[in-house]
Enzyme design. Structure first.
Site, PDB file in Angstrom:
ATOM      1  N   ASP A 388       8.952  12.322  -2.514  1.00 28.52           N
ATOM      2  CA  ASP A 388      10.360  12.528  -2.393  1.00 28.52           C
ATOM      3  C   ASP A 388      11.019  12.955  -3.687  1.00 28.52           C
ATOM      4  OD1 ASP A 388      10.099  11.893   0.096  1.00 28.52           O
ATOM      5  OD2 ASP A 388      10.684   9.668   0.045  1.00 28.52           O
TER       6      ASP A 388
HETATM    7  P1  NAP Z   1       6.675   8.810  -1.984  1.00 30.19           P
HETATM    8  O1  NAP Z   1       8.043  10.120  -1.570  1.00 30.19           O
HETATM    9  O2  NAP Z   1       6.749   7.723  -1.131  1.00 30.19           O
HETATM   10  O3  NAP Z   1       5.438   9.721  -1.805  1.00 30.19           O
HETATM   11  C1  NAP Z   1       4.400   9.137  -1.864  1.00 30.19           C
HETATM   12  C2  NAP Z   1       2.960  10.294  -1.771  1.00 30.19           C
HETATM   13  O4  NAP Z   1       1.892   9.733  -2.308  1.00 30.19           O
HETATM   14  C3  NAP Z   1       2.673  10.435  -0.324  1.00 30.19           C
HETATM   15  O5  NAP Z   1       3.408  11.668   0.031  1.00 30.19           O
HETATM   16  C4  NAP Z   1       1.330  10.298  -0.047  1.00 30.19           C
HETATM   17  O6  NAP Z   1       0.769  11.502   0.620  1.00 30.19           O
HETATM   18  C5  NAP Z   1       0.896   9.982  -1.630  1.00 30.19           C
HETATM   19  N1  NAP Z   1      -0.328   9.187  -1.825  1.00 30.19           N
HETATM   20  C6  NAP Z   1      -0.483   7.994  -0.902  1.00 30.19           C
HETATM   21  N2  NAP Z   1      -1.366   7.468  -1.087  1.00 30.19           N
HETATM   22  C7  NAP Z   1      -2.266   8.159  -2.242  1.00 30.19           C
HETATM   23  C8  NAP Z   1      -3.314   7.887  -3.041  1.00 30.19           C
HETATM   24  N3  NAP Z   1      -4.069   7.099  -2.819  1.00 30.19           N
HETATM   25  N4  NAP Z   1      -3.868   9.159  -3.670  1.00 30.19           N
HETATM   26  C9  NAP Z   1      -2.882  10.415  -3.765  1.00 30.19           C
HETATM   27  N5  NAP Z   1      -1.652  10.363  -3.330  1.00 30.19           N
HETATM   28  C10 NAP Z   1      -1.443   9.436  -2.253  1.00 30.19           C
HETATM   29  O7  NAP Z   1       6.884   8.565  -3.430  1.00 30.19           O
HETATM   30  P2  NAP Z   1       7.788   8.787  -4.729  1.00 30.19           P
HETATM   31  O8  NAP Z   1       7.874  10.513  -4.954  1.00 30.19           O
HETATM   32  O9  NAP Z   1       7.312   7.886  -5.906  1.00 30.19           O
HETATM   33  O10 NAP Z   1       9.204   8.581  -4.068  1.00 30.19           O
HETATM   34  C11 NAP Z   1       9.656   7.073  -3.978  1.00 30.19           C
HETATM   35  C12 NAP Z   1      10.202   7.086  -2.901  1.00 30.19           C
HETATM   36  O11 NAP Z   1      10.535   5.643  -2.321  1.00 30.19           O
HETATM   37  C13 NAP Z   1      11.659   7.664  -2.592  1.00 30.19           C
HETATM   38  O12 NAP Z   1      11.932   8.083  -1.424  1.00 30.19           O
HETATM   39  C14 NAP Z   1      12.605   6.218  -3.040  1.00 30.19           C
HETATM   40  O13 NAP Z   1      13.911   6.635  -2.666  1.00 30.19           O
HETATM   41  C15 NAP Z   1      11.924   5.364  -2.273  1.00 30.19           C
HETATM   42  N6  NAP Z   1      12.110   3.964  -2.847  1.00 30.19           N
HETATM   43  C16 NAP Z   1      11.919   3.688  -3.923  1.00 30.19           C
HETATM   44  C17 NAP Z   1      12.238   2.322  -4.477  1.00 30.19           C
HETATM   45  C18 NAP Z   1      12.278   2.010  -5.981  1.00 30.19           C
HETATM   46  O14 NAP Z   1      12.826   0.903  -6.599  1.00 30.19           O
HETATM   47  N7  NAP Z   1      11.376   2.375  -6.493  1.00 30.19           N
HETATM   48  C19 NAP Z   1      12.797   1.449  -3.702  1.00 30.19           C
HETATM   49  C20 NAP Z   1      12.903   1.838  -2.299  1.00 30.19           C
HETATM   50  C21 NAP Z   1      12.557   3.060  -1.756  1.00 30.19           C
HETATM   51  P3  NAP Z   1      -0.490  11.647   1.148  1.00 30.19           P
HETATM   52  O15 NAP Z   1      -0.620  10.469   2.185  1.00 30.19           O
HETATM   53  O16 NAP Z   1      -0.642  12.827   1.968  1.00 30.19           O
HETATM   54  O17 NAP Z   1      -1.529  11.136   0.159  1.00 30.19           O
END
Ligand code: NAP
Length: 467
Positions: A388
């Site tokens: 994301d």
């Molecule tokens: P993300 O959008 O959640 O995407 C994570 C990606 O990691 C997934 O598409 C997944 O794809 C891949 N993945 C999972 N396990 C894996 C592995 N073992 N090896 C390789 N890839 C793997 O992550 P992000 O870009 O870090 O974004 C964070 C999201 O969380 C945002 O939408 C944010 O708003 C939300 N959020 C963050 C917080 C905070 O405080 N940080 C709090 C609440 C919400 P595959 O399954 O295809 O591998």
């Protein structure tokens, strides 16, 4: 100086410890020092309180038992819970804090109600409502995050009316108690209504948005502790509670901004529902994939590489391998930096903590604002389990649930390599058009395994072995 003066002096030192702790924790370079300052502050605060003039032997025994029970729960939680489950662990800590504040408020009322002033009664009432609200709200938040409770938001007609009726009833009972504090049966009802309000507040919020809500509950918990400080005439508790309340509030505002959420929606609940229509619409097309051989060559021959870690790196625990890769590229003369999105992963600072654990130098970690203008000059971006936070739809697709969320502009770099296991969506549940960009190469596999293979490619160790 009498004993109380010494205690107050110790409290002042402890309060400085808390303030410096927060200051230092705002940067990865000083975060360890910040944790230490907070720990020393707590030791001084608790130690000084043990010398309080009213303390009895029975009191010391009770405190010792409480410390043992607390340690029996806290130490395993600290040791066993993995970094990826930090939001639910923090929610549980808040629940305990809220319960403690609420129970102390109730106990204080029963001890002092015959002589309680109107002001103090109002403060006790507010403190009990907030304490029990934080207790049940945080338990529910933890339950949703762990998966013991349904994650989806539960919304029904008249929800806000019901919520505010419950809160209004609790406030009305507190007013009654201010007028007539001898109505001793009312305070448990206030506590139950506060707890009920906490549940009702969290029910309409989806599990996905819990981390933001947890920061807000942290803020309510701090407010409750500050009120408790007023009731107990304990200045340190007022300062610590105010610091906790303010920092929780600031954190939730930062998270809301970084996730493009409306802060008022968080305050009043009923947010977190993903727009189903928008979520279903995704970019179509084919993706280009690359082997780790090809990816390794590209990385080795680049002048500058920016690594974008995301939730997948945390799941795979790939941070140590990433550090090895950065070192190997550095030896090849490649300029390596890390771009950290404020909400990458599942809690604020998630990526900083993991990369610090792997001893990645702080100066290589750049915030979104520091690096975003540099992407057009970057040769290769290595997106590691992030999704994301690098989705360009946030910039231009008004129907996307993440529209308006600030993202890392990795698509402006010369080449983007995305490491993930498959084509699964990220946290927001939407397709990512970056993967279909002609500049993008998908390197499929678990982040730790892929990065391990990239290290082998870059260092040429495999060639050396096969020769
Ligand atoms: P993300 O959008 O959640 O995407 C994570 C990606 O990691 C997934 O598409 C997944 O794809 C891949 N993945 C999972 N396990 C894996 C592995 N073992 N090896 C390789 N890839 C793997 O992550 P992000 O870009 O870090 O974004 C964070 C999201 O969380 C945002 O939408 C944010 O708003 C939300 N959020 C963050 C917080 C905070 O405080 N940080 C709090 C609440 C919400 P595959 O399954 O295809 O591998």
């Amino acid at each position: 100086m009498n004993r109380l003066d010494w205690i107050n002096l110790a409290y002042l030192v402890a309060a400085l410890g808390f303030a410096f702790s927060l200051k230092w924790m705002s940067s990865a370079a000083t975060a360890r020092r910040g944790v230490l300052a907070g720990e020393i502050g707590f030791i001084i605060a608790v130690g000084a309180t043990l010398f309080w003039p009213d303390m009895t032997n029975e009191g010391y025994v009770l405190i010792a038992v409480a410390v043992l029970i607390g340690a029996a729960i806290g130490v395993p939680l600290g040791l066993l819970v993995p970094m990826t489950s930090m939001p639910e662990r923090i929610a549980l800590s808040h629940a305990f804090g809220g319960l403690a504040a609420g129970l102390v408020g109730v106990a204080f009322y029963y001890i002092k109600y015959e002589k309680v002033t109107e002001f103090n009664m109002a403060v006790i009432g507010g403190e009990v409502i907030l304490g029990f609200l934080v207790f049940t709200g945080s338990l529910l938040a933890a339950g949703k995050l762990i998966g013991w409770l349904p994650q989806r938001p539960i919304v029904y007609p008249g929800q806000n009316y019901l919520n505010f009726t419950v809160l209004g009833a609790a406030v009305a009972l507190v007013i009654w108690l201010i007028i007539d504090p001898s109505q001793t049966y009312l305070i448990p009802v206030v506590a139950v209504l506060g707890g009920l309000f906490g549940i009702l507040l969290i029910v309409p919020i989806g599990g996905a948005d819990m981390p933001t809500v947890i920061a807000l509950l942290n803020s309510y918990g701090g407010l409750s502790a500050a009120l408790l400080g007023i009731v107990l005439n304990n200045k340190l508790l007022i300062v610590a509670g105010a610091l906790d309340g303010a920092s929780g509030l600031i954190l939730s505002i930062i998270m809301c901004r970084a996730m493009n959420r409306s802060f008022t929606n968080v305050l009043f609940g009923a947010f977190g529902a993903v727009d189903e229509v928008a979520a279903g619409d995704g970019p179509q097309g084919s993706v280009r994939s690359a082997s780790t051989d090809e990816a390794g060559d590209l990385l080795k021959n680049a002048r500058s590489v920016v690594v974008v870690p995301g939730y997948g790196m945390a799941v795979a625990q790939a941070q140590h391998k990433v550090r090895e890769l950065a070192d190997a590229l550095d030896k090849e003369g490649v300029d390596v930096r890390f771009a950290i999105h404020p909400v990458a992963g599942r809690m604020p600072g998630h990526m900083n903590v993991l990369l610090a654990e792997a001893n990645v130098p702080y100066e290589q970690l750049l915030d979104m604002d520091e690096i975003n203008d540099d992407f057009p000059q970057v040769d290769v971006v290595l997106v590691l389990g992030a999704n994301d936070v690098v989705n360009p739809a946030a910039r231009h697709n008004a129907s996307s649930p993440i529209y308006g969320m600030p993202i890392l502009n990795v698509d402006q770099a010369g080449c983007v390599m995305v490491v993930k296991r498959g084509m699964s969506a990220g946290f927001a549940g939407i397709e990512n058009e970056l993967f279909f960009n002609e500049k993008t190469l998908m390197v499929f596999g678990d982040a730790k395994t892929v990065v391990g293979e990239l290290v082998t490619e870059v260092t040429g160790q495999r060639d050396a072995i096969s020769l």
